[in-house]
Motif scaffolding. Structure first.
Motif, PDB file in Angstrom:
ATOM      1  N   ALA A 192       0.838  -1.205   0.000  1.00  6.76           N
ATOM      2  CA  ALA A 192       0.000   0.000   0.000  1.00  6.76           C
ATOM      3  C   ALA A 192       0.872   1.254   0.000  1.00  6.76           C
ATOM      4  O   ALA A 192       0.601   2.217  -0.726  1.00  6.76           O
ATOM      5  CB  ALA A 192      -0.933  -0.015   1.210  1.00  6.76           C
TER       6      ALA A 192
ATOM      7  N   GLY B 296       2.460   1.721  -3.597  1.00  5.41           N
ATOM      8  CA  GLY B 296       1.499   2.221  -4.583  1.00  5.41           C
ATOM      9  C   GLY B 296       1.113   3.662  -4.285  1.00  5.41           C
ATOM     10  O   GLY B 296       0.966   4.489  -5.194  1.00  5.41           O
TER      11      GLY B 296
ATOM     12  N   LEU C 199       1.276   7.058  -6.665  1.00  4.33           N
ATOM     13  CA  LEU C 199       0.154   7.976  -6.932  1.00  4.33           C
ATOM     14  C   LEU C 199       0.500   9.397  -6.474  1.00  4.33           C
ATOM     15  O   LEU C 199       0.154  10.379  -7.142  1.00  4.33           O
ATOM     16  CB  LEU C 199      -1.121   7.483  -6.242  1.00  4.33           C
ATOM     17  CG  LEU C 199      -1.692   6.147  -6.750  1.00  4.33           C
ATOM     18  CD1 LEU C 199      -2.998   5.820  -6.018  1.00  4.33           C
ATOM     19  CD2 LEU C 199      -1.940   6.172  -8.258  1.00  4.33           C
TER      20      LEU C 199
ATOM     21  N   THR D  18      -9.104   5.204  -3.153  1.00  3.18           N
ATOM     22  CA  THR D  18      -7.703   5.583  -3.375  1.00  3.18           C
ATOM     23  C   THR D  18      -6.771   4.540  -2.754  1.00  3.18           C
ATOM     24  O   THR D  18      -5.802   4.091  -3.387  1.00  3.18           O
ATOM     25  CB  THR D  18      -7.411   6.957  -2.737  1.00  3.18           C
ATOM     26  OG1 THR D  18      -8.302   7.925  -3.297  1.00  3.18           O
ATOM     27  CG2 THR D  18      -5.976   7.390  -2.975  1.00  3.18           C
TER      28      THR D  18
ATOM     29  N   LEU E 136      -6.734   1.232  -4.750  1.00  6.70           N
ATOM     30  CA  LEU E 136      -5.940   1.303  -5.983  1.00  6.70           C
ATOM     31  C   LEU E 136      -4.440   1.379  -5.658  1.00  6.70           C
ATOM     32  O   LEU E 136      -3.623   0.718  -6.318  1.00  6.70           O
ATOM     33  CB  LEU E 136      -6.366   2.515  -6.827  1.00  6.70           C
ATOM     34  CG  LEU E 136      -5.584   2.693  -8.127  1.00  6.70           C
ATOM     35  CD1 LEU E 136      -5.754   1.484  -9.049  1.00  6.70           C
ATOM     36  CD2 LEU E 136      -6.013   3.970  -8.853  1.00  6.70           C
ATOM     37  N   ALA E 137      -4.076   2.162  -4.639  1.00  6.21           N
ATOM     38  CA  ALA E 137      -2.665   2.260  -4.248  1.00  6.21           C
ATOM     39  C   ALA E 137      -2.144   0.886  -3.828  1.00  6.21           C
ATOM     40  O   ALA E 137      -1.059   0.461  -4.250  1.00  6.21           O
ATOM     41  CB  ALA E 137      -2.493   3.261  -3.106  1.00  6.21           C
ATOM     42  N   ALA E 138      -2.920   0.186  -2.997  1.00  5.08           N
ATOM     43  CA  ALA E 138      -2.496  -1.136  -2.528  1.00  5.08           C
ATOM     44  C   ALA E 138      -2.316  -2.082  -3.714  1.00  5.08           C
ATOM     45  O   ALA E 138      -1.340  -2.846  -3.781  1.00  5.08           O
ATOM     46  CB  ALA E 138      -3.520  -1.687  -1.535  1.00  5.08           C
TER      47      ALA E 138
END
Lengths: 213, 213
Positions: free
Chosen positions: A171, A174, A178, B166, B169-171
């Motif tokens: 996490a 990612g 972002l 968010t 998606l980051a993970a």
């Protein structure tokens, strides 16, 4: 890593080698590995060709040294915080450190290790393995606090602390990407807060008679 | 995107342009953007120099077209699953799809959009903005199901569905990088399972009289 680091260097030799590695790390961070030549590194480190090739047989040896350097730098900077990742407050302090660092960087560059891994994974199998090793080291820093919580009975027994550590590092990685792309710490904050909320919801007071962590 | 895509193309022109974009996307996925020349793309697409430059003014225009193509391909492939992300079962089906895709790829390549973003963020501001836009599109696919759950009263009101999207998606992005580096789907599975456990623990049955999502 014997191929990248000769066994014995004089203090002056160690200093020169380090200057080359730091210059290479900065160039690769700024413009990527592919766009960084040995000549660029030589010029940035203010050394001669023969000095570079005295310490590094080729660009690949330099890449391995940069991965080792970034691993030491990044994991090393977090080590004081890793020691406190056996409490939710410790996770919050780590989160604040990571967000503050990105603010200081103006959200530029992302994670140096993640960027190296992403660029090199499909074109340089040795570098891929080195970056994977660096991430395992990073993960073990996150894992040890969660394991302590589990051993002390302060983590829901249904939760596997090792998988939770993997998920937390993933996490973070990612979220750093972002944050780099959006030039905004909002994704990093939202992601780490979500992971910490999850960890907090899985913790419980230490049971009577449980070992103190 | 008018700079990368002329307004009107004949069907044959559209086909040629698409062949060039697909060839460029594959080369950039395999070896990175920096190591892919316009000449490599021309040869891989079996077209002439003048054909490439008829559709793309320069390599940067080609890069933008590749980002748009990967955004369409990756987000498009997930769209049927996004429609079901208003239930935990829907999240599990999406997770299984993502893991199966990585298995099929033998964990090679990571996320094409994440790799493009990581390589280009610091050297190509227009590409950075394009990849950020692609991720926002991806994020909105994840977000809409979570917002539906929240609107139907099936999500803990303390949870912000946008932040949760968010974080999810980051993970996923970080997990794809770890999976690529380790050549193993274990990090992807551990990470998505953790996020889904978290989402499941924040859901509740629809309250009486709540709107049906």
């Amino acid at each position: 890593m014997s191929s990248t680091k000769p066994r014995r260097l004089t203090p002056k030799g160690e200093q020169t080698r380090q200057r080359i590695v730091v210059a290479a790390a900065q160039l690769m961070f700024d413009r990527g590995v592919a766009a960084t030549t040995v000549e660029d590194v030589r010029d940035a480190a203010r050394v001669s060709n023969s000095q570079v090739y005295h310490y590094f047989t080729d660009k690949n040896a330099l890449i391995r040294a940069v991965i080792a350097y970034q691993s030491d730098t990044i994991v090393g900077a977090q080590e004081p915080m890793f020691a406190r990742l056996d409490t939710v407050d410790g996770f919050r302090a780590w989160r604040d450190f990571l967000v503050a660092h990105q603010r200081q960087m103006h959200c530029r560059g992302g994670c140096p290790l993640g960027s190296l891994g992403s660029e090199l994974a499909e074109v340089n199998p040795i570098a891929r393995a080195d970056v994977a090793t660096a991430f395992r080291r990073w993960e073990s820093g996150v894992r040890s606090g969660l394991r302590s919580m589990a051993e002390a009975g302060r983590l829901d027994p249904a939760v596997d602390p090792d998988k939770l550590a993997t998920a937390t590092l993933a996490a973070l990685q990612g979220a750093l990407l972002l944050t780099q792309l959006q030039r905004d710490t909002a994704p990093l904050e939202a992601t780490l807060d979500t992971m910490i909320d999850h960890i907090a919801s899985r913790t419980r007071p230490a049971p009577d008679g449980a070992p103190v962590s």
